[in-house]
Design a protein around this motif. Structure first.
Motif, PDB file in Angstrom:
ATOM      1  N   GLU A 141       0.816  -1.233   0.000  1.00  0.00           N
ATOM      2  CA  GLU A 141       0.000   0.000   0.000  1.00  0.00           C
ATOM      3  C   GLU A 141       0.843   1.275   0.000  1.00  0.00           C
ATOM      4  O   GLU A 141       0.334   2.354  -0.263  1.00  0.00           O
ATOM      5  CB  GLU A 141      -0.955   0.005   1.199  1.00  0.00           C
ATOM      6  N   ASP A 142       2.135   1.138   0.294  1.00  0.00           N
ATOM      7  CA  ASP A 142       3.006   2.320   0.303  1.00  0.00           C
ATOM      8  C   ASP A 142       3.904   2.404  -0.927  1.00  0.00           C
ATOM      9  O   ASP A 142       4.820   3.224  -0.986  1.00  0.00           O
ATOM     10  CB  ASP A 142       3.889   2.313   1.558  1.00  0.00           C
ATOM     11  N   ARG A 143       3.654   1.550  -1.897  1.00  0.00           N
ATOM     12  CA  ARG A 143       4.524   1.531  -3.078  1.00  0.00           C
ATOM     13  C   ARG A 143       4.123   2.604  -4.077  1.00  0.00           C
ATOM     14  O   ARG A 143       3.485   2.338  -5.088  1.00  0.00           O
ATOM     15  CB  ARG A 143       4.522   0.142  -3.702  1.00  0.00           C
ATOM     16  N   THR A 144       4.533   3.817  -3.769  1.00  0.00           N
ATOM     17  CA  THR A 144       4.219   4.951  -4.631  1.00  0.00           C
ATOM     18  C   THR A 144       5.510   5.515  -5.203  1.00  0.00           C
ATOM     19  O   THR A 144       6.603   5.278  -4.670  1.00  0.00           O
ATOM     20  CB  THR A 144       3.535   6.066  -3.823  1.00  0.00           C
ATOM     21  N   LEU A 145       5.387   6.277  -6.269  1.00  0.00           N
ATOM     22  CA  LEU A 145       6.544   6.942  -6.860  1.00  0.00           C
ATOM     23  C   LEU A 145       7.189   7.879  -5.835  1.00  0.00           C
ATOM     24  O   LEU A 145       8.412   7.957  -5.720  1.00  0.00           O
ATOM     25  CB  LEU A 145       6.103   7.733  -8.103  1.00  0.00           C
ATOM     26  N   LEU A 146       6.331   8.564  -5.071  1.00  0.00           N
ATOM     27  CA  LEU A 146       6.835   9.492  -4.059  1.00  0.00           C
ATOM     28  C   LEU A 146       7.776   8.766  -3.090  1.00  0.00           C
ATOM     29  O   LEU A 146       8.886   9.219  -2.811  1.00  0.00           O
ATOM     30  CB  LEU A 146       5.652  10.113  -3.308  1.00  0.00           C
ATOM     31  N   ASN A 147       7.343   7.611  -2.589  1.00  0.00           N
ATOM     32  CA  ASN A 147       8.181   6.886  -1.634  1.00  0.00           C
ATOM     33  C   ASN A 147       9.453   6.342  -2.277  1.00  0.00           C
ATOM     34  O   ASN A 147      10.510   6.300  -1.653  1.00  0.00           O
ATOM     35  CB  ASN A 147       7.383   5.755  -0.974  1.00  0.00           C
ATOM     36  N   TRP A 148       9.352   5.915  -3.528  1.00  0.00           N
ATOM     37  CA  TRP A 148      10.540   5.431  -4.239  1.00  0.00           C
ATOM     38  C   TRP A 148      11.596   6.534  -4.319  1.00  0.00           C
ATOM     39  O   TRP A 148      12.776   6.320  -4.039  1.00  0.00           O
ATOM     40  CB  TRP A 148      10.138   4.954  -5.640  1.00  0.00           C
ATOM     41  N   ILE A 149      11.167   7.724  -4.665  1.00  0.00           N
ATOM     42  CA  ILE A 149      12.106   8.845  -4.763  1.00  0.00           C
ATOM     43  C   ILE A 149      12.687   9.160  -3.381  1.00  0.00           C
ATOM     44  O   ILE A 149      13.899   9.247  -3.201  1.00  0.00           O
ATOM     45  CB  ILE A 149      11.399  10.088  -5.349  1.00  0.00           C
ATOM     46  N   ARG A 150      11.798   9.294  -2.399  1.00  0.00           N
ATOM     47  CA  ARG A 150      12.229   9.691  -1.049  1.00  0.00           C
ATOM     48  C   ARG A 150      13.229   8.711  -0.447  1.00  0.00           C
ATOM     49  O   ARG A 150      14.199   9.088   0.209  1.00  0.00           O
ATOM     50  CB  ARG A 150      11.002   9.814  -0.141  1.00  0.00           C
ATOM     51  N   LEU A 151      12.997   7.404  -0.697  1.00  0.00           N
ATOM     52  CA  LEU A 151      13.884   6.394  -0.117  1.00  0.00           C
ATOM     53  C   LEU A 151      15.327   6.547  -0.585  1.00  0.00           C
ATOM     54  O   LEU A 151      16.258   6.132   0.109  1.00  0.00           O
ATOM     55  CB  LEU A 151      13.387   4.985  -0.459  1.00  0.00           C
ATOM     56  N   HIS A 152      15.533   7.156  -1.766  1.00  0.00           N
ATOM     57  CA  HIS A 152      16.903   7.339  -2.251  1.00  0.00           C
ATOM     58  C   HIS A 152      17.727   8.254  -1.351  1.00  0.00           C
ATOM     59  O   HIS A 152      18.950   8.315  -1.474  1.00  0.00           O
ATOM     60  CB  HIS A 152      16.903   7.887  -3.681  1.00  0.00           C
ATOM     61  N   PHE A 153      17.052   9.011  -0.457  1.00  0.00           N
ATOM     62  CA  PHE A 153      17.785   9.931   0.422  1.00  0.00           C
ATOM     63  C   PHE A 153      17.747   9.492   1.880  1.00  0.00           C
ATOM     64  O   PHE A 153      18.471  10.037   2.696  1.00  0.00           O
ATOM     65  CB  PHE A 153      17.221  11.354   0.302  1.00  0.00           C
ATOM     66  N   VAL A 154      16.896   8.547   2.218  1.00  0.00           N
ATOM     67  CA  VAL A 154      16.811   8.140   3.625  1.00  0.00           C
ATOM     68  C   VAL A 154      17.266   6.693   3.820  1.00  0.00           C
ATOM     69  O   VAL A 154      17.278   6.178   4.929  1.00  0.00           O
ATOM     70  CB  VAL A 154      15.382   8.322   4.207  1.00  0.00           C
ATOM     71  N   LYS A 155      17.614   6.030   2.720  1.00  0.00           N
ATOM     72  CA  LYS A 155      18.125   4.664   2.799  1.00  0.00           C
ATOM     73  C   LYS A 155      19.428   4.622   2.007  1.00  0.00           C
ATOM     74  O   LYS A 155      19.692   5.512   1.201  1.00  0.00           O
ATOM     75  CB  LYS A 155      17.115   3.719   2.124  1.00  0.00           C
ATOM     76  N   ASP A 156      20.209   3.598   2.210  1.00  0.00           N
ATOM     77  CA  ASP A 156      21.416   3.420   1.415  1.00  0.00           C
ATOM     78  C   ASP A 156      21.018   2.957   0.012  1.00  0.00           C
ATOM     79  O   ASP A 156      20.422   1.881  -0.135  1.00  0.00           O
ATOM     80  CB  ASP A 156      22.311   2.368   2.086  1.00  0.00           C
ATOM     81  N   PRO A 157      21.336   3.729  -1.036  1.00  0.00           N
ATOM     82  CA  PRO A 157      20.943   3.307  -2.393  1.00  0.00           C
ATOM     83  C   PRO A 157      21.507   1.927  -2.786  1.00  0.00           C
ATOM     84  O   PRO A 157      20.930   1.260  -3.639  1.00  0.00           O
ATOM     85  CB  PRO A 157      21.499   4.414  -3.289  1.00  0.00           C
ATOM     86  N   TRP A 158      22.605   1.497  -2.157  1.00  0.00           N
ATOM     87  CA  TRP A 158      23.102   0.147  -2.442  1.00  0.00           C
ATOM     88  C   TRP A 158      22.100  -0.908  -1.993  1.00  0.00           C
ATOM     89  O   TRP A 158      22.053  -2.006  -2.552  1.00  0.00           O
ATOM     90  CB  TRP A 158      24.451  -0.102  -1.748  1.00  0.00           C
ATOM     91  N   ALA A 159      21.327  -0.594  -0.951  1.00  0.00           N
ATOM     92  CA  ALA A 159      20.309  -1.540  -0.495  1.00  0.00           C
ATOM     93  C   ALA A 159      19.102  -1.520  -1.430  1.00  0.00           C
ATOM     94  O   ALA A 159      18.450  -2.537  -1.656  1.00  0.00           O
ATOM     95  CB  ALA A 159      19.878  -1.198   0.932  1.00  0.00           C
ATOM     96  N   LEU A 160      18.811  -0.330  -2.012  1.00  0.00           N
ATOM     97  CA  LEU A 160      17.656  -0.216  -2.908  1.00  0.00           C
ATOM     98  C   LEU A 160      17.910  -0.874  -4.253  1.00  0.00           C
ATOM     99  O   LEU A 160      17.047  -1.529  -4.827  1.00  0.00           O
ATOM    100  CB  LEU A 160      17.332   1.263  -3.168  1.00  0.00           C
ATOM    101  N   VAL A 161      19.132  -0.623  -4.769  1.00  0.00           N
ATOM    102  CA  VAL A 161      19.507  -1.137  -6.092  1.00  0.00           C
ATOM    103  C   VAL A 161      20.827  -1.885  -5.929  1.00  0.00           C
ATOM    104  O   VAL A 161      21.898  -1.348  -6.183  1.00  0.00           O
ATOM    105  CB  VAL A 161      19.646   0.028  -7.105  1.00  0.00           C
ATOM    106  N   PRO A 162      20.769  -3.157  -5.452  1.00  0.00           N
ATOM    107  CA  PRO A 162      22.009  -3.851  -5.063  1.00  0.00           C
ATOM    108  C   PRO A 162      22.817  -4.413  -6.235  1.00  0.00           C
ATOM    109  O   PRO A 162      23.945  -4.849  -6.027  1.00  0.00           O
ATOM    110  CB  PRO A 162      21.505  -4.986  -4.157  1.00  0.00           C
ATOM    111  N   GLY A 163      22.271  -4.383  -7.459  1.00  0.00           N
ATOM    112  CA  GLY A 163      23.007  -4.966  -8.582  1.00  0.00           C
ATOM    113  C   GLY A 163      23.227  -6.459  -8.375  1.00  0.00           C
ATOM    114  O   GLY A 163      22.443  -7.128  -7.684  1.00  0.00           O
ATOM    115  N   ASP A 164      24.338  -6.968  -8.929  1.00  0.00           N
ATOM    116  CA  ASP A 164      24.673  -8.387  -8.791  1.00  0.00           C
ATOM    117  C   ASP A 164      26.192  -8.499  -8.874  1.00  0.00           C
ATOM    118  O   ASP A 164      26.742  -9.045  -9.827  1.00  0.00           O
ATOM    119  CB  ASP A 164      23.977  -9.165  -9.929  1.00  0.00           C
TER     120      ASP A 164
END
Ligand code: HEC
Ligand code: HEC
Ligand code: HEC
Ligand code: HEC
Ligand code: HEC
Length: 431
Positions: free
Chosen positions: A238-261
């Motif tokens: 229910e919280d999967r919005t574009l707004l939250n996706w953008i915001r998480l890039h500044f309050v979480k470690d982007p390596w955790a958001l987009v960990p690659g391989d």
């Protein structure tokens, strides 16, 4: 036998008819309108006025905004904001959906021409609480709404209402003068942070900026949910919005958001995690909201020219006055986003996965090892291929872009002056 079937068939049809009528008579918005009539009439002393109020039909109220390409039915429930239903009693009620609109917003933007969703977003055509796309402003309100209204996000609708500071994103779309308007602090701050922290070294804003990642206005602000991988965000559906996706890039470690391989577990070639720096020790929660607000203002909207308010021109290197050429160079450094990779004031600290040493060069440490010509050449040509720490590991996501098409003439001279002025062994160069 057939007669029985005929009889029961008719009973079923009759029941369906009654249900259809009932559904039409008890629409979810109707109780709000009835209650409003009742409250309004009770507050009115003159019997004649009471009669007129109670005589107003209960019906869907809609505004068709041909210019904006929208149909807006919010006032069907929000009767306190309907200019027709509320000529005299504007401030009589204190609760939504019956209260009047706060402040001067509707005076400056009459609902007949602006509607509601131009500012609030949400689904204008809907007449139910859920489909209208109401967004709770915090967890407490969410819990209360779940109980009271069975709240959930509107199905198949990607533009839920904006609340709190995020609402300011809408104002920026029309107001070229937003930096001088009252109440737009988050948007103004977001715009400033985007420059000050070097976002433009990697990203673009409407085509201008560095080449490493996406255009935050044209791509990110318009990203469909289907193109976002929420799997590492930890967000409830229910919280999967574009707004939250953008915001998480500044309050979480982007390596955790987009960990690659990086170990090539699932892909033929190793893939580095996000090239986006971890900004958590530079940006507060408030900064994160401000950046998110400003980025959301990039969302494209069909706003005709007549709705635009013009503002001052963006300052340029030529239009600004600086105390010294080195200070002018500091402006160039921020404007082009060098800080994105080399840190605030060239102090370094930004990481680059599998790059030798792991961190981008701290310019304060290295500029003094260059001559002016070498430094100019380095900045003009860039370094497209950087060395890997582990030769088997993934290509580091960041490189030094060439700047020769962007930074020229006086801007380049000023930038060089600035870099030498912050270099830690400056005195050895004797000016
Ligand atoms: C079915 C009736 C209904 C419709 C349609 C409706 N609303 Fe509401 N709205 C409500 C009710 C009820 C509340 C109060 C909810 C509560 O706090 O329990 C509310 C609250 C709000 C709030 C305040 C939220 C807050 O932070 O407390 C806003 C803003 C709002 N509505 C905007 C809109 C907009 C914009 C539209 C049209 C897209 C709209 N509403 C359509 C019933 C409606
Ligand atoms: C020009 C932009 C704009 C327009 C147009 C607009 N609003 Fe608002 N609205 C705002 C802002 C900004 C706030 C928040 C004000 C605040 O918190 O001080 C707000 C607040 C509200 C609230 C919350 C009130 C509260 O304090 O609980 C409701 C409900 C609401 N608007 C409904 C509507 C409806 C319905 C319409 C259309 C008739 C509408 N708005 C049109 C900008 C707008
Ligand atoms: C769809 C475009 C649009 C949106 C969205 C919008 N405005 Fe406006 N706004 C206008 C226009 C057009 C005017 C009229 C300007 C004029 O008359 O010169 C105006 C007038 C105003 C005024 C009064 C005139 C002035 O410039 O002092 C204020 C204040 C204002 N808007 C603030 C806001 C705020 C705050 C928001 C967001 C909550 C907002 N506006 C959203 C288009 C918009
Ligand atoms: C997308 C990231 C990125 C951005 C933005 C960026 N750089 Fe670089 N820069 C690098 C990398 C990576 C290197 C190291 C290249 C190498 O390994 O040789 C580098 C190296 C340099 C060097 C050489 C320093 C040394 O110690 O070797 C200078 C000088 C420099 N950059 C200046 C700038 C300036 C000025 C700007 C802004 C106009 C800028 N950079 C923007 C990534 C970036
Ligand atoms: C060193 C380069 C770099 C800098 C500086 C940088 N970013 Fe990024 N950013 C990236 C890369 C690469 C991605 C794509 C991978 C990802 O989603 O993490 C990205 C992703 C994003 C996304 C998600 C984009 C999307 O469309 O999904 C947002 C939002 C964002 N960055 C905002 C910012 C802001 C705001 C700043 C400045 C505070 C900033 N970035 C600074 C490299 C950078």
């Amino acid at each position: 036998m057939y007669r029985k079937l005929f009889f029961w068939g008719n009973v079923v049809l009759f029941v369906l008819l009654i249900l259809a009528i009932a559904k039409d008579t008890f629409r979810p918005w109707m109780p709000y309108q009835r209650a409003y009539r009742r409250m309004q009439a009770a507050a009115e002393a003159a019997p004649e006025a009471r009669r007129i109020i109670l005589g107003r039909p209960i019906q869907i109220k809609q505004t068709i905004l041909t210019d904006l390409g929208e149909v807006d039915r919010c006032i069907t429930c929000h009767q306190g904001m309907d200019p027709i239903a509320t000529p005299t009693l504007a401030n009589a009620f204190t609760d939504n959906p019956h209260k009047a609109h706060p402040s001067d917003f509707l005076k400056n933007h009459p609902p007949e021409t602006f509607g509601c969703v131009t500012c609030h977003r949400g689904q204008g055509l809907s007449t139910t609480f859920i489909d209208a796309g109401h967004t709770p402003r915090d967890e407490a309100q969410k819990a209360a709404w779940k109980k009271k209204h069975g709240w959930e996000p509107a199905d198949h609708w990607e533009y839920p209402m904006l609340t709190g500071p995020y609402l300011q994103a809408s104002c920026v779309k029309c107001h070229g003068d937003f930096e001088s308007l009252h109440g737009l602090e988050a948007a103004v701050r977001g715009k400033r942070l985007l420059r000050a922290h070097g976002c433009m070294g990697c990203h673009q804003w409407r085509g201008e900026g560095g080449p490493v990642s996406v255009d935050l206005a044209e791509e990110t602000a318009n990203k469909p949910l289907s193109r976002i991988d929420f799997s590492n965000t930890g967000l409830d559906p229910e919280d999967r919005t574009l707004l939250n996706w953008i915001r998480l890039h500044f309050v979480k470690d982007p390596w955790a958001l987009v960990p690659g391989d990086p170990a090539a577990k699932y892909n033929a070639e190793p893939i580095a995690p996000s090239g986006m720096p971890d900004f958590r020790d530079e940006l507060s929660e408030e900064d994160a909201a401000a950046l998110t607000t400003y980025i959301l203002s990039g969302q494209s909207a069909n706003i005709p020219h007549t709705y635009h308010v013009s503002g001052p021109k963006e300052p340029t290197f030529q239009s600004l006055r600086f105390g010294s050429r080195a200070q002018a160079g500091k402006w160039v450094y921020d404007q082009y986003g060098c800080a994105g990779c080399h840190g605030l004031n060239g102090k370094g600290g930004r990481r680059n996965f599998n790059y030798t040493g792991g961190l981008e060069p701290a310019l304060v440490k290295s500029v003094a090892t260059f001559t002016r010509e070498e430094l100019r050449e380095k900045i003009e040509d860039g370094v497209m291929v950087v060395t890997k720490e582990d030769p088997q590991g993934p290509t580091p996501p960041l490189y030094m872009p060439p700047w020769k098409d962007k930074i020229k003439g006086e801007e380049m001279e000023a930038l060089l002056d600035y870099l030498f002025s912050i270099g830690e062994k400056q005195e050895e160069w004797g000016g």
